[in-house]
Design an enzyme around this catalytic site. Structure first.
Site, PDB file in Angstrom:
ATOM      1  N   PRO A   2       9.516  61.654  74.210  1.00 25.02           N
ATOM      2  CA  PRO A   2       8.550  62.142  75.170  1.00 25.02           C
ATOM      3  C   PRO A   2       7.552  63.186  74.672  1.00 25.02           C
ATOM      4  O   PRO A   2       7.904  64.321  74.396  1.00 25.02           O
ATOM      5  CB  PRO A   2       9.427  62.774  76.254  1.00 25.02           C
ATOM      6  CG  PRO A   2      10.777  62.968  75.632  1.00 25.02           C
ATOM      7  CD  PRO A   2      10.720  62.474  74.243  1.00 25.02           C
ATOM      8  N   GLU A   3       6.318  62.796  74.592  1.00 23.05           N
ATOM      9  CA  GLU A   3       5.215  63.748  74.544  1.00 23.05           C
ATOM     10  C   GLU A   3       4.497  63.563  75.878  1.00 23.05           C
ATOM     11  O   GLU A   3       4.978  62.818  76.740  1.00 23.05           O
ATOM     12  CB  GLU A   3       4.299  63.467  73.346  1.00 23.05           C
ATOM     13  CG  GLU A   3       5.038  63.634  72.012  1.00 23.05           C
ATOM     14  CD  GLU A   3       4.152  63.454  70.779  1.00 23.05           C
ATOM     15  OE1 GLU A   3       2.974  63.825  70.834  1.00 23.05           O
ATOM     16  OE2 GLU A   3       4.644  62.933  69.775  1.00 23.05           O
ATOM     17  N   ARG A 162      -6.531  82.432  62.678  1.00 21.34           N
ATOM     18  CA  ARG A 162      -5.143  82.003  62.493  1.00 21.34           C
ATOM     19  C   ARG A 162      -4.964  81.339  61.132  1.00 21.34           C
ATOM     20  O   ARG A 162      -5.739  80.494  60.734  1.00 21.34           O
ATOM     21  CB  ARG A 162      -4.731  81.029  63.608  1.00 21.34           C
ATOM     22  CG  ARG A 162      -4.890  81.605  64.996  1.00 21.34           C
ATOM     23  CD  ARG A 162      -4.015  82.807  65.222  1.00 21.34           C
ATOM     24  NE  ARG A 162      -2.609  82.492  65.157  1.00 21.34           N
ATOM     25  CZ  ARG A 162      -1.874  82.140  66.209  1.00 21.34           C
ATOM     26  NH1 ARG A 162      -2.421  82.077  67.402  1.00 21.34           N
ATOM     27  NH2 ARG A 162      -0.596  81.866  66.053  1.00 21.34           N
TER      28      ARG A 162
END
Length: 283
Positions: A2-3, A162
DNA sequence: ATGTGTTCCTGTCCGC
DNA sequence: TGCGGACAGGAACACA
């Protein structure tokens, strides 16, 4: 499995069976999944009507008539199996509980929904509907990929400075909610961005591209998952048909499908997880 | 504050 | 056919 697209597919499968109906009986077959199940779970579910079944990120949320919301996460191997539902008709005939059937919900109209999860990384909880957005599992989530809050300016701001690889950044549910290992690989392949490029070093123009690409990939996958619902009998929890359309994921050693690219899909490991990419057209 | 590695648990697949 | 090891869609948590 599941995504976000798989969770959305499961939600749509459950909709006709659960929404608007009352949970007649709840059988809680073990005390915990990833965490302990909530106190008196069966009693709190029985007699409650499922007013609405919605999704936030990879969570399925069932708003109940009791002013509580049932939260479900499928983890890696969780499934919601449906029995007792035929095209437009319900019955009470159900197979005996199988291995790893942990929670069984019998709806008043007849169908049964069974939460099955071999690896038990899944989770279920009950929480006051009014407080659901503050639930510890939901509070820190980033924007929904299809929502207006997920846009170019937002993503540029979140990625700037980042140093973590762009792949890890897109996998971070606080930045954008719902992507997982497969779809991040697919998005970066379509975008022509190297998964190991530091997030803050991706050109703003490329970051801008990521927004529609994320939506495209997820929308196509939902559509393909939906196609497996056409002859829906049991929520089988498999990948639907989108797996046949992966361009990078699971295709190590195959020719890169990007038009004009002569590269070969490679597999590497980033923070312990497989990344599939083409070193030729992803820079 | 960031970034990385470990951990939870079971099933499956692949090479010997 | 059995056996060991690698690996699997997630994500909280501990630690540098």
């Amino acid at each position: 499995m599941p995504e976000l697209p798989e969770v959305e597919t499961v939600r749509r499968g459950l909709l006709p069976v659960m929404e608007g109906d009352v949970i007649r009986k709840a059988d809680i077959r073990r005390p915990d999944l990833r965490w302990p199940l909530p106190d008196r779970m069966a009693a709190r579910l029985e007699g409650a009507r499922v007013e609405r079944l919605r999704r936030r990120s990879k969570y399925i949320l069932g708003d109940l008539s009791t002013e509580e919301t049932l939260l479900v996460h499928l983890g890696m191997s969780g499934r919601m199996l449906i029995s007792g539902a035929q095209v437009g008709q319900f019955h009470h005939d159900h197979p005996a509980p199988a291995k790893h059937d942990h929670v069984v919900l019998d709806m008043a109209r007849g169908p049964r929904v069974t939460f099955n999860d071999a690896r038990r990384f899944g989770a279920m909880d009950l929480c006051a509907t009014e407080a659901i957005d503050r639930h510890p599992l939901l509070a820190g989530l980033g924007p929904e990929p299809f929502g207006n809050d997920f846009n170019e300016d937002y993503l540029v701001a979140r990625l700037s400075g980042r140093k973590m690889p762009i792949k890890a950044a897109l996998l971070d549910q606080r930045i954008v909610a719902g992507l997982g290992n497969i779809y991040v690989c697919e998005v970066l392949h379509r975008a022509g961005i190297s998964p190991s490029q530091p997030a803050g070093a991706v050109a703003p123009q490329q970051v801008a591209q990521l927004v529609p690409l994320v939506r495209d990939v997820l929308a196509e996958a939902i559509e393909a998952g939906g196609s497996s619902l056409r002859d829906y009998r049991q929520a089988d929890g498999d990948l639907g048909y989108f797996q046949h359309r992966f361009r990078a994921y699971g295709r190590e050693g195959e020719a890169c499908p990007t038009p004009g690219c002569t590269g070969t899909i490679q597999r590497m490991v980033q923070s312990g997880r497989s990344t599939f990419h083409c070193p030729e057209c992803q820079r």
